[in-house]
Design a protein around this motif. Structure first.
Motif, PDB file in Angstrom:
ATOM      1  N   TYR A   1      67.518  -1.057 101.506  1.00 43.40           N
ATOM      2  CA  TYR A   1      68.960  -1.221 101.306  1.00 43.40           C
ATOM      3  C   TYR A   1      69.226  -2.235 100.195  1.00 43.40           C
ATOM      4  O   TYR A   1      70.266  -2.189  99.546  1.00 43.40           O
ATOM      5  CB  TYR A   1      69.613  -1.687 102.617  1.00 43.40           C
ATOM      6  CG  TYR A   1      69.619  -0.623 103.683  1.00 43.40           C
ATOM      7  CD1 TYR A   1      70.511   0.441 103.626  1.00 43.40           C
ATOM      8  CD2 TYR A   1      68.712  -0.662 104.737  1.00 43.40           C
ATOM      9  CE1 TYR A   1      70.508   1.431 104.605  1.00 43.40           C
ATOM     10  CE2 TYR A   1      68.718   0.315 105.721  1.00 43.40           C
ATOM     11  CZ  TYR A   1      69.614   1.360 105.647  1.00 43.40           C
ATOM     12  OH  TYR A   1      69.601   2.341 106.605  1.00 43.40           O
ATOM     13  N   ALA A   2      68.288  -3.165 100.004  1.00 43.40           N
ATOM     14  CA  ALA A   2      68.378  -4.138  98.907  1.00 43.40           C
ATOM     15  C   ALA A   2      66.993  -4.185  98.272  1.00 43.40           C
ATOM     16  O   ALA A   2      66.232  -5.125  98.498  1.00 43.40           O
ATOM     17  CB  ALA A   2      68.795  -5.503  99.438  1.00 43.40           C
TER      18      ALA A   2
ATOM     19  N   ALA B   1      68.198  -0.105  92.098  1.00 42.73           N
ATOM     20  CA  ALA B   1      69.299   0.506  92.845  1.00 42.73           C
ATOM     21  C   ALA B   1      69.118   2.014  92.759  1.00 42.73           C
ATOM     22  O   ALA B   1      68.553   2.531  91.784  1.00 42.73           O
ATOM     23  CB  ALA B   1      70.649   0.095  92.265  1.00 42.73           C
TER      24      ALA B   1
ATOM     25  N   PHE C   1      63.832  -5.438  90.842  1.00 41.36           N
ATOM     26  CA  PHE C   1      64.961  -5.056  91.684  1.00 41.36           C
ATOM     27  C   PHE C   1      65.499  -3.711  91.188  1.00 41.36           C
ATOM     28  O   PHE C   1      65.642  -3.500  89.981  1.00 41.36           O
ATOM     29  CB  PHE C   1      66.071  -6.106  91.620  1.00 41.36           C
ATOM     30  CG  PHE C   1      65.652  -7.465  92.123  1.00 41.36           C
ATOM     31  CD1 PHE C   1      65.907  -7.844  93.424  1.00 41.36           C
ATOM     32  CD2 PHE C   1      64.981  -8.356  91.289  1.00 41.36           C
ATOM     33  CE1 PHE C   1      65.519  -9.100  93.891  1.00 41.36           C
ATOM     34  CE2 PHE C   1      64.586  -9.611  91.742  1.00 41.36           C
ATOM     35  CZ  PHE C   1      64.857  -9.980  93.040  1.00 41.36           C
TER      36      PHE C   1
ATOM     37  N   GLN D   1      73.164 -18.412  96.909  1.00 38.74           N
ATOM     38  CA  GLN D   1      72.077 -17.471  97.130  1.00 38.74           C
ATOM     39  C   GLN D   1      70.709 -18.155  97.266  1.00 38.74           C
ATOM     40  O   GLN D   1      69.691 -17.466  97.361  1.00 38.74           O
ATOM     41  CB  GLN D   1      72.015 -16.468  95.969  1.00 38.74           C
ATOM     42  CG  GLN D   1      73.297 -15.694  95.743  1.00 38.74           C
ATOM     43  CD  GLN D   1      73.667 -14.833  96.937  1.00 38.74           C
ATOM     44  OE1 GLN D   1      72.792 -14.242  97.577  1.00 38.74           O
ATOM     45  NE2 GLN D   1      74.947 -14.745  97.241  1.00 38.74           N
TER      46      GLN D   1
ATOM     47  N   HIS E   1      65.008 -15.909  92.491  1.00 41.79           N
ATOM     48  CA  HIS E   1      64.924 -14.451  92.524  1.00 41.79           C
ATOM     49  C   HIS E   1      64.074 -13.935  91.361  1.00 41.79           C
ATOM     50  O   HIS E   1      64.408 -12.943  90.716  1.00 41.79           O
ATOM     51  CB  HIS E   1      66.315 -13.815  92.513  1.00 41.79           C
ATOM     52  CG  HIS E   1      67.154 -14.214  93.683  1.00 41.79           C
ATOM     53  ND1 HIS E   1      68.416 -13.716  93.922  1.00 41.79           N
ATOM     54  CD2 HIS E   1      66.933 -15.075  94.710  1.00 41.79           C
ATOM     55  CE1 HIS E   1      68.926 -14.251  95.021  1.00 41.79           C
ATOM     56  NE2 HIS E   1      68.032 -15.081  95.508  1.00 41.79           N
TER      57      HIS E   1
ATOM     58  N   ASN F   1      74.008 -16.250  89.299  1.00 37.61           N
ATOM     59  CA  ASN F   1      72.981 -15.258  89.647  1.00 37.61           C
ATOM     60  C   ASN F   1      71.691 -15.473  88.880  1.00 37.61           C
ATOM     61  O   ASN F   1      70.869 -14.572  88.765  1.00 37.61           O
ATOM     62  CB  ASN F   1      73.502 -13.829  89.421  1.00 37.61           C
ATOM     63  CG  ASN F   1      74.663 -13.485  90.332  1.00 37.61           C
ATOM     64  OD1 ASN F   1      74.670 -13.844  91.500  1.00 37.61           O
ATOM     65  ND2 ASN F   1      75.661 -12.807  89.790  1.00 37.61           N
TER      66      ASN F   1
ATOM     67  N   ARG G   1      63.664  -4.710  96.583  1.00 40.05           N
ATOM     68  CA  ARG G   1      62.952  -5.675  95.769  1.00 40.05           C
ATOM     69  C   ARG G   1      61.467  -5.413  95.941  1.00 40.05           C
ATOM     70  O   ARG G   1      60.974  -5.331  97.066  1.00 40.05           O
ATOM     71  CB  ARG G   1      63.269  -7.103  96.212  1.00 40.05           C
ATOM     72  CG  ARG G   1      62.584  -8.182  95.367  1.00 40.05           C
ATOM     73  CD  ARG G   1      62.668  -9.555  96.002  1.00 40.05           C
ATOM     74  NE  ARG G   1      61.733  -9.715  97.099  1.00 40.05           N
ATOM     75  CZ  ARG G   1      61.388 -10.895  97.634  1.00 40.05           C
ATOM     76  NH1 ARG G   1      61.937 -12.010  97.175  1.00 40.05           N
ATOM     77  NH2 ARG G   1      60.530 -10.961  98.630  1.00 40.05           N
TER      78      ARG G   1
ATOM     79  N   THR H   1      67.635  -2.755  88.099  1.00 41.88           N
ATOM     80  CA  THR H   1      68.733  -3.695  87.876  1.00 41.88           C
ATOM     81  C   THR H   1      68.255  -5.029  87.322  1.00 41.88           C
ATOM     82  O   THR H   1      69.020  -5.738  86.666  1.00 41.88           O
ATOM     83  CB  THR H   1      69.509  -3.937  89.177  1.00 41.88           C
ATOM     84  OG1 THR H   1      68.596  -4.432  90.185  1.00 41.88           O
ATOM     85  CG2 THR H   1      70.128  -2.637  89.682  1.00 41.88           C
TER      86      THR H   1
END
Length: 339
Positions: free
Chosen positions: A308-309, A282, A280, A81, A140, A107, A311, A272
């Motif tokens: 859709y993702a 959802a 982040f 990632q 991230h 992650n 952030r 999340t």
């Protein structure tokens, strides 16, 4: 507009613009730009490295680092990632013939030591030569665990690998952890430090490392078109950002915490993750369509990235009052959905 798409949208402050206007300039390809030279010496000293090189962007800084560490047919180990693997156009492979070996991480930017060691190729003509380990901090938004960094880079050294850190947001890591830039850079042979994003300079990254390495990197910078002329105004902006804006990054983290808390209290949204200046989320309804929300936020003067993702990234051009306005807009929208 309240812009939460990224911290790359920050604009120079009035004082930074003044410093840029007054900066002495020269031809940096000839080594004649005093503002660039000063920035390179300043950041080399601040990171505890022998030398530094000013480049236009973080992508080019990472690319030049990979080209300087590796030759054609070599490979570098990288998180699946990570930005250098996913979001930099495959430059190392396209321009350098360097093979990435992506690994499934945790992650968090951390790579399991056993998996890392297993990925290192034996010396054999059938395999690409494993030359380099790359990590990213922040990852991230998350600050790399210092103990894991120590263990990972020690393993790399034991196996004869060089180490490179994509420090695009290392300033955020320093602000969040209380560590100095020197301490965060110490485990790595080379580090790319971005002076835009949350630091707020218009452009510019600095690659730091050993003198011989930086000499090689200087040639590669020229090869990939990164030689710059009268760019002292940009170097001055970078130095100003490091001096004045880096200590303020903790405020961006506080804004992100406030945003996360506000969004978490809204039915229909799950936060999340929140780390440093990133949030982040959802959407709990699997049938939820993000396009109308995107349009609604734009009508309220709020810009966000792809939902859709989702952030959201806070930065110095977003105030606490702006954060409250964003939370109120989300709350109003989701309340309308349930009426």
């Amino acid at each position: 507009m309240i812009d939460l798409r990224s911290d790359t949208v920050t604009r120079p402050s009035a004082e930074m613009r003044r410093v840029m206007f007054e900066a002495p300039v020269g031809d940096d390809v000839w080594g004649d730009d005093p503002s660039v030279t000063h920035l390179e010496h300043y950041l080399a000293e601040r990171t505890g490295k022998a030398a530094a090189l000013f480049l236009p962007s973080g992508t080019q800084s990472n690319l030049v680092a990979l080209l300087s560490h590796c030759q054609r047919g070599d490979e570098y180990l990288v998180d699946q990632q990570a930005h250098t693997y996913r979001l930099e156009g495959g430059g190392a492979a396209v321009l350098g013939g360097i093979q990435p070996q992506p690994l499934d991480g945790l992650n968090t930017g951390e790579l399991p030591l056993a998996k890392l060691k297993a990925a290192i190729k034996p010396v054999d003509p059938h395999f690409a030569r494993t030359r380099l380990l790359t990590l990213e901090n922040t990852f991230h938004g998350q600050v790399l665990d210092a103990d894991h960094v120590a263990q990972t880079t020690a393993l790399a050294r034991e196996q004869g690998l060089a180490t490179h850190l994509d420090g695009a947001r290392i300033g955020n890591a320093a602000a969040a952890s209380g560590s100095s830039l020197e301490a965060l850079c110490a485990p790595f042979d080379t580090v790319s430090i971005c002076c835009s994003k949350g630091l707020g300079a218009p452009m510019g990254s600095v690659l730091v490392g050993p003198e011989a390495f930086i000499a090689t990197a200087t040639r590669w910078r020229k090869v990939v078109g990164g030689g710059l002329r009268q760019v002292g105004s940009m170097a001055a902006a970078c130095e100003y950002a490091l001096d004045h804006h880096l200590p303020q990054l903790i405020q961006d983290h506080e804004k992100a915490e406030r945003l996360a808390a506000g969004l978490a209290a809204i039915d229909g949204i799950t936060v999340t993750a929140q780390a440093t200046n990133m949030v982040f989320v959802a959407f709990e309804d699997s049938a939820f369509a993000p396009e109308p929300l995107h349009a609604w936020l734009a009508e309220q003067g709020i810009l966000v990235g792809a939902l859709y993702a989702p952030r959201f990234v806070t930065h110095r051009d977003v105030s606490m009052a702006d954060i409250d306005q964003v939370v109120a807009a989300f709350r109003d929208y989701f309340q309308r959905l349930t009426r």
